[in-house]
Design a protein around this motif. Structure first.
Motif, mmCIF file in Angstrom:
data_model
loop_
_atom_site.group_PDB
_atom_site.id
_atom_site.type_symbol
_atom_site.label_atom_id
_atom_site.label_comp_id
_atom_site.label_asym_id
_atom_site.label_seq_id
_atom_site.Cartn_x
_atom_site.Cartn_y
_atom_site.Cartn_z
ATOM 1 N N ASP A 1 90.243 41.132 14.436
ATOM 2 C CA ASP A 1 89.105 41.867 15.019
ATOM 3 C C ASP A 1 87.888 40.960 15.169
ATOM 4 O O ASP A 1 87.167 41.011 16.179
ATOM 5 N N ARG A 2 87.624 40.101 14.146
ATOM 6 C CA ARG A 2 86.474 39.200 14.223
ATOM 7 C C ARG A 2 86.626 38.206 15.369
ATOM 8 O O ARG A 2 85.662 37.914 16.087
ATOM 9 N N VAL A 3 87.875 37.693 15.512
ATOM 10 C CA VAL A 3 88.123 36.772 16.629
ATOM 11 C C VAL A 3 87.873 37.475 17.953
ATOM 12 O O VAL A 3 87.262 36.921 18.874
ATOM 13 N N VAL A 4 88.312 38.742 18.020
ATOM 14 C CA VAL A 4 88.094 39.511 19.254
ATOM 15 C C VAL A 4 86.591 39.701 19.490
ATOM 16 O O VAL A 4 86.087 39.524 20.599
ATOM 17 N N LEU B 1 84.124 37.828 18.288
ATOM 18 C CA LEU B 1 83.526 36.548 18.637
ATOM 19 C C LEU B 1 83.819 36.190 20.094
ATOM 20 O O LEU B 1 82.966 35.646 20.803
ATOM 21 N N SER B 2 85.037 36.494 20.510
ATOM 22 C CA SER B 2 85.395 36.227 21.908
ATOM 23 C C SER B 2 84.515 37.039 22.853
ATOM 24 O O SER B 2 84.020 36.534 23.871
ATOM 25 N N GLU B 3 84.288 38.310 22.483
ATOM 26 C CA GLU B 3 83.427 39.147 23.321
ATOM 27 C C GLU B 3 81.987 38.637 23.307
ATOM 28 O O GLU B 3 81.308 38.648 24.334
ATOM 29 N N THR B 4 81.527 38.176 22.092
ATOM 30 C CA THR B 4 80.168 37.628 22.001
ATOM 31 C C THR B 4 80.023 36.376 22.861
ATOM 32 O O THR B 4 79.015 36.193 23.569
ATOM 33 N N VAL B 5 81.030 35.505 22.783
ATOM 34 C CA VAL B 5 81.000 34.294 23.606
ATOM 35 C C VAL B 5 80.963 34.654 25.086
ATOM 36 O O VAL B 5 80.220 34.066 25.886
ATOM 37 N N GLU B 6 81.741 35.655 25.433
ATOM 38 C CA GLU B 6 81.763 36.073 26.840
ATOM 39 C C GLU B 6 80.409 36.640 27.263
ATOM 40 O O GLU B 6 79.913 36.338 28.352
ATOM 41 N N ILE B 7 79.804 37.444 26.352
ATOM 42 C CA ILE B 7 78.478 38.012 26.655
ATOM 43 C C ILE B 7 77.445 36.894 26.793
ATOM 44 O O ILE B 7 76.617 36.887 27.709
ATOM 45 N N ALA C 1 97.158 40.969 2.773
ATOM 46 C CA ALA C 1 97.233 39.892 3.765
ATOM 47 C C ALA C 1 97.227 40.467 5.172
ATOM 48 O O ALA C 1 96.543 39.941 6.072
ATOM 49 N N ASP C 2 98.005 41.568 5.356
ATOM 50 C CA ASP C 2 97.999 42.199 6.681
ATOM 51 C C ASP C 2 96.599 42.702 7.057
ATOM 52 O O ASP C 2 96.145 42.564 8.204
ATOM 53 N N GLU C 3 95.900 43.262 6.061
ATOM 54 C CA GLU C 3 94.534 43.772 6.334
ATOM 55 C C GLU C 3 93.591 42.614 6.694
ATOM 56 O O GLU C 3 92.771 42.726 7.613
ATOM 57 N N SER C 4 93.698 41.497 5.936
ATOM 58 C CA SER C 4 92.845 40.322 6.229
ATOM 59 C C SER C 4 93.137 39.777 7.618
ATOM 60 O O SER C 4 92.230 39.425 8.368
ATOM 61 N N VAL C 5 94.469 39.735 7.929
ATOM 62 C CA VAL C 5 94.839 39.253 9.269
ATOM 63 C C VAL C 5 94.266 40.161 10.334
ATOM 64 O O VAL C 5 93.736 39.734 11.364
#
Length: 337
Positions: A55-58, A60-66, A46-50
Motif C-alpha cells: 500500500d505504501r509503495v502504491v 508513494l507511486s501516486e504521490t510521485v505521479e501527483i 509478514a503478510d500484513e507487513s507485505v
C-alpha cells in the motif's frame, strides 16, 4: 501365584511407562502446536507487513505521479508567465516607440484606431515636445518633456564653487565631477563674489559687462557736402571729446565707426566719410567709457499711500518700510530716495 503377581506388577509398570510416554507425546504435540501457531502468526504478520508496504509503495507511486503532474503544471505556468512577460515587454516597447506617431488627424483617427494594435485613441492628440511631436501622455512624450525641462543645463551647469573649478575636480557640496575637458559654455556660480562665470574655452569670464553710459549729445544741421562737424551745435553746445566714446546718427540712422565716420579727440571733430546733404541732421552722442563706470546698488522698497484712493482725494501721505528704522515717510525730493 507369585508369578501372576510379578506379571501384574510388570503390566502395571508398563502401563505407567506407556502413560508417561503418552504424556510426553502430548506435551510434544502441544509444543509443536504452539510452535505451529507462532509460525502461522509470523506468516500472518509478514503478510500484513507485505500488504502495508505494498500500500505504501502504491501511495508513494501516486504521490510521485501527483508531484510529476504538479511539476508539469508549474512548468506550463512558468512558460505562460514568461510568454506574458515577453508580450508585456513587446507591448511596452511598442507603446514607448510608436505612440509618438504617426500623428493622425481627427477625421482619419477612427479608421486608424480600428486597425491599430493599441486602439486607445491617443494618436490624434499630438503634443509638441522637446524633439518633435509625441502622442499625448505617452512614454516618449514624458521622456522628451523631461528632457525639455532639464535640457542641456544639467550638463553645462557645474554648481556653486568657492574657487574656479578645474577639469576632474569634485564639487564638495554636490559631489558632481567637473567634465574633462570643460565644454565651452559651461558655467558656475562663484559663492564668494556672487557672480556667474562662463568658460570660453580657455578661461572663466563673467558674462556681465558694463556698457558705455550716455553723457551728452550734439545736433548739427549739415550744409551741402559738409563732412567735418565741430564747435557749437544747433543749440550752442560745444563737444569736448577727450577719452569719451562716440555714437553718431545721420537722419536717425546709426553710423558705423571708421566705415562711416572718424573722431579726432584732440580737436573734438567729427568727420563723415560720405559728405552729408543739405539740412541733414547729424546727432553726435558722447558716451562715458565703461572703465569709468563704477558698479552700484539700488535698494527698492514698497511705498504705501494713505488714505486709500477713492476717486475724490488728491493728497496722500507716502511711507515706506525701512528694514533698519521701520516705517518712514517718503521724501520725494531726496536724491537718496
Amino acid at each position: 501365584m507369585a508369578s501372576l503377581m510379578q506379571r501384574a506388577q510388570g503390566a502395571a509398570a508398563n502401563a505407567i511407562a506407556a502413560e508417561d510416554r503418552v504424556s510426553l507425546t502430548a506435551r510434544d504435540a502441544e509444543a509443536a502446536a504452539v510452535a505451529a501457531a507462532k509460525f502461522l502468526s509470523a506468516i500472518a504478520h509478514a503478510d500484513e507487513s507485505v500488504a502495508k508496504r505494498t500500500d505504501r509503495v502504491v501511495n508513494l507511486s501516486e504521490t510521485v505521479e501527483i508531484d510529476a503532474v504538479e511539476a508539469e503544471n508549474w512548468a506550463n505556468y512558468s512558460k505562460a508567465q514568461a510568454d506574458n512577460a515577453i508580450a508585456a515587454r513587446d507591448e511596452a516597447l511598442q507603446w514607448a516607440e510608436y505612440l509618438a506617431g504617426p500623428v493622425v488627424d481627427s477625421e482619419k483617427a477612427p479608421a486608424y484606431i480600428e486597425d491599430s494594435a493599441f486602439p486607445h485613441g491617443l494618436y490624434y492628440q499630438p503634443v509638441q515636445g522637446y524633439g518633435g511631436n509625441a502622442g499625448l501622455w505617452s512614454a516618449k512624450w514624458w521622456a522628451i518633456y523631461a528632457a525639455q525641462l532639464v535640457g542641456p543645463w544639467g550638463f553645462y551647469y557645474l554648481g556653486g564653487w568657492y574657487d574656479p573649478p578645474i577639469p576632474g575636480a569634485i564639487n564638495p557640496d554636490t559631489g558632481v565631477s567637473v567634465p574633462q575637458p570643460i565644454a565651452p559654455g559651461s558655467f558656475y556660480y562663484d559663492i564668494d563674489t556672487g557672480q556667474i562665470y562662463v568658460w570660453n574655452g580657455s578661461e572663466w569670464r563673467t558674462p556681465y559687462a558694463l556698457s558705455p553710459g550716455y553723457q551728452a549729445n550734439y545736433v548739427y544741421l549739415a550744409t551741402a557736402g559738409q563732412t567735418n562737424f565741430s564747435g557749437a551745435d544747433s543749440t550752442g553746445k560745444i563737444p569736448a571729446v577727450g577719452a569719451n566714446l562716440s555714437d553718431v546718427h545721420l537722419n536717425g540712422v546709426r553710423l558705423v565707426p571708421t566705415s562711416d565716420y572718424t573722431i579726432n579727440p584732440a580737436t573734438s571733430t567729427l568727420s563723415l566719410v560720405i559728405p552729408a546733404k543739405v539740412n541733414a541732421v547729424v546727432q553726435w552722442d558722447l558716451l562715458v567709457p565703461s572703465s569709468q563706470l563704477a558698479p552700484g546698488a539700488t535698494s527698492i522698497f514698497k511705498t504705501t499711500i494713505s488714505p486709500a484712493p477713492n476717486g475724490t482725494i488728491t493728497a496722500f501721505t507716502m511711507t515706506y518700510p525701512n528694514p533698519s528704522t521701520g516705517t518712514q515717510p517718503t521724501a520725494v525730493t531726496s536724491n537718496a530716495q
